[in-house]
Design an enzyme around this catalytic site. Structure first.
Site, PDB file in Angstrom:
ATOM      1  N   LYS A   1      -4.580 -10.049  -7.273  1.00  0.00           N
ATOM      2  CA  LYS A   1      -5.949 -10.383  -6.656  1.00  0.00           C
ATOM      3  C   LYS A   1      -6.706  -9.487  -6.879  1.00  0.00           C
ATOM      4  O   LYS A   1      -6.855  -8.180  -7.170  1.00  0.00           O
ATOM      5  CB  LYS A   1      -5.549 -10.515  -5.072  1.00  0.00           C
ATOM      6  CG  LYS A   1      -5.380  -9.286  -4.573  1.00  0.00           C
ATOM      7  CD  LYS A   1      -5.646  -9.490  -2.999  1.00  0.00           C
ATOM      8  CE  LYS A   1      -5.583  -8.101  -2.181  1.00  0.00           C
ATOM      9  NZ  LYS A   1      -5.716  -8.212  -0.829  1.00  0.00           N
TER      10      LYS A   1
ATOM     11  N   LYS B   1       0.774  -1.490   0.046  1.00  0.00           N
ATOM     12  CA  LYS B   1       0.115   0.113   0.003  1.00  0.00           C
ATOM     13  C   LYS B   1       0.798   1.337  -0.016  1.00  0.00           C
ATOM     14  O   LYS B   1       0.336   2.269  -0.607  1.00  0.00           O
ATOM     15  CB  LYS B   1      -0.849  -0.100   1.249  1.00  0.00           C
ATOM     16  CG  LYS B   1      -2.075  -0.986   1.033  1.00  0.00           C
ATOM     17  CD  LYS B   1      -3.043  -0.672   2.241  1.00  0.00           C
ATOM     18  CE  LYS B   1      -4.339  -1.726   2.008  1.00  0.00           C
ATOM     19  NZ  LYS B   1      -5.215  -1.766   3.201  1.00  0.00           N
TER      20      LYS B   1
ATOM     21  N   LYS C   1     -10.233  -3.736  -5.156  1.00  0.00           N
ATOM     22  CA  LYS C   1     -11.009  -2.500  -5.766  1.00  0.00           C
ATOM     23  C   LYS C   1      -9.863  -1.197  -6.167  1.00  0.00           C
ATOM     24  O   LYS C   1     -10.048  -0.400  -6.982  1.00  0.00           O
ATOM     25  CB  LYS C   1     -11.746  -1.647  -4.750  1.00  0.00           C
ATOM     26  CG  LYS C   1     -11.010  -1.199  -3.495  1.00  0.00           C
ATOM     27  CD  LYS C   1     -11.957  -0.192  -2.732  1.00  0.00           C
ATOM     28  CE  LYS C   1     -10.975   0.470  -1.672  1.00  0.00           C
ATOM     29  NZ  LYS C   1     -10.003   1.306  -1.945  1.00  0.00           N
TER      30      LYS C   1
END
Ligand code: TYM
Length: 333
Positions: A196, A113, A199
């Site tokens: 994967k 992230k 969103k």
């Protein structure tokens, strides 16, 4: 009954099929055998880059509707919004003080992230995300944590923190175990079956949303990338596209991989995709319809969430008190 805990971030209006298979299908199956707590982790959602204050409240309510529509039963389980129970943030602080900087730095989700979010998005909140998750779980004395396998490292950290705390300050927390689905532990993007379903994908062509129109869902599955050759075989290395669809199919139907391969023996990709699309639409269509129905009465949903938060708060307050006592905090007189 043993306690179970899990949660999902209200980071978009709709759950995607990865959340649905990785989390909700398991929850529904397990809630009879456990005293279950399911949270809408809105404090976690604040750590996302591009967090939009104008959409969070509706997303939290929407997630509650989807939990209920997917079969979480408020008579059996407690479903609530994380921020409605103050002990989450309070225990997270205590756990921060026993978490190593190095061990938190090793969390792969943090590393992924922070790459994506850039310097500005790489906040102390993002760094502490797994510690808050540990607080969620430990507050409820959860023995079992059903999540997708991308959360394994966070559950392991939670176990380590519980053991460390107990060793240092005396028996306080139950040490939890993760439970990962056998089929569908990880669902991949339909357009890029090596990453994967998430969103954060560049486009949503490879994402199935629970609240999508059934026709959109069908179209996305029919357009899913497949692989060279024409046989339907479970093989991540050479057939990731087909294998991802098989994974979705078996998770929803409960069939074994072998049985699914047999079903499609001698059939082409077109037939295969049509059958997968039927199964996915058959599963999600009633969930979508029910969720939209529930969302038509937001006041009723909010009442239900308030009642459930009160129940969760009682359990959480008692555990927080134990932890505060253990670390030697002066009780308010
Ligand atoms: P979140 O919102 O990122 O994911 C929610 C759940 O969906 C699963 N999941 C997937 N499963 C299979 N395939 C995918 N492509 C996929 N994408 C997501 C995740 O594994 C997860 O189960 N940090 C947690 C939220 C959380 C939590 C907790 C969970 C906060 N506190 C306490 C359990 C207990 C998370 O990943 O949220």
């Amino acid at each position: 009954k043993p306690r179970l805990y899990s949660g999902i971030q209200p980071s978009s209006d709709s759950l995607h099929l990865g959340n649905y298979i990785g989390a909700l299908l398991q929850w529904r199956a397990m809630q009879d055998d456990y005293e279950a707590f399911f949270s809408i982790v809105d404090l976690h959602a604040l750590t996302n880059a591009g967090h939009d204050p104008s959409t969070l409240a509706a997303a939290s309510r929407g997630l509650a509707a989807q939990y209920l529509a997917a079969g979480v039963e408020p008579g059996k389980s407690t479903l609530y919004v994380q921020s409605h129970v103050p002990a989450h943030a309070q225990l997270a602080w205590v756990l921060n003080t026993i978490t190593g900087f190095g061990e938190a730095s090793r969390m792969t989700q943090f590393k992924d992230k922070s790459q994506r979010f850039g310097a500005e998005g790489t906040t102390v909140g993002l760094f502490g995300y797994p510690v808050l998750m540990a607080a969620d779980i430990l507050l409820f004395d959860a023995e079992v944590v059903p999540v997708g396998d991308d959360q394994k490292q966070h559950v392991e950290l939670t176990r380590n923190l519980a053991e460390r705390f107990n060793a240092r300050f005396g028996e306080t927390f139950v040490v939890p175990s993760g439970k990962y689905p056998e089929e569908g532990a990880r669902i991949y993007d339909l357009q890029d079956p090596t990453s994967k379903m998430s969103k954060s994908a560049a486009t949503d062509a490879g994402l199935i949303w629970v609240l999508d129109e059934p026709s959109a869902t069908r179209k996305k599955i029919m357009r899913a990338v497949t692989d060279t050759g024409s046989d339907v075989r479970y093989d991540w290395a050479s057939k990731p596209g087909v294998t991802n669809l098989l994974e979705i199919y078996t998770a929803i139907t409960g069939l074994s991989v072998g049985a699914a391969e047999d079903e499609f023996a001698g059939k082409g990709y077109g037939d295969f995709k049509r059958t997968v699309a039927d199964a996915v639409v058959g599963e999600l269509e009633p969930v979508r319809a029910r969720a939209l129905e529930l969302l038509a009465d937001p006041a009723e949903l909010d009442r239900l969430l308030a009642g459930n938060a009160a129940r969760a708060n009682e359990v959480a307050e008692a555990t927080l008190k134990r932890a505060y006592d253990a670390v030697g905090i002066l009780p308010r007189g």
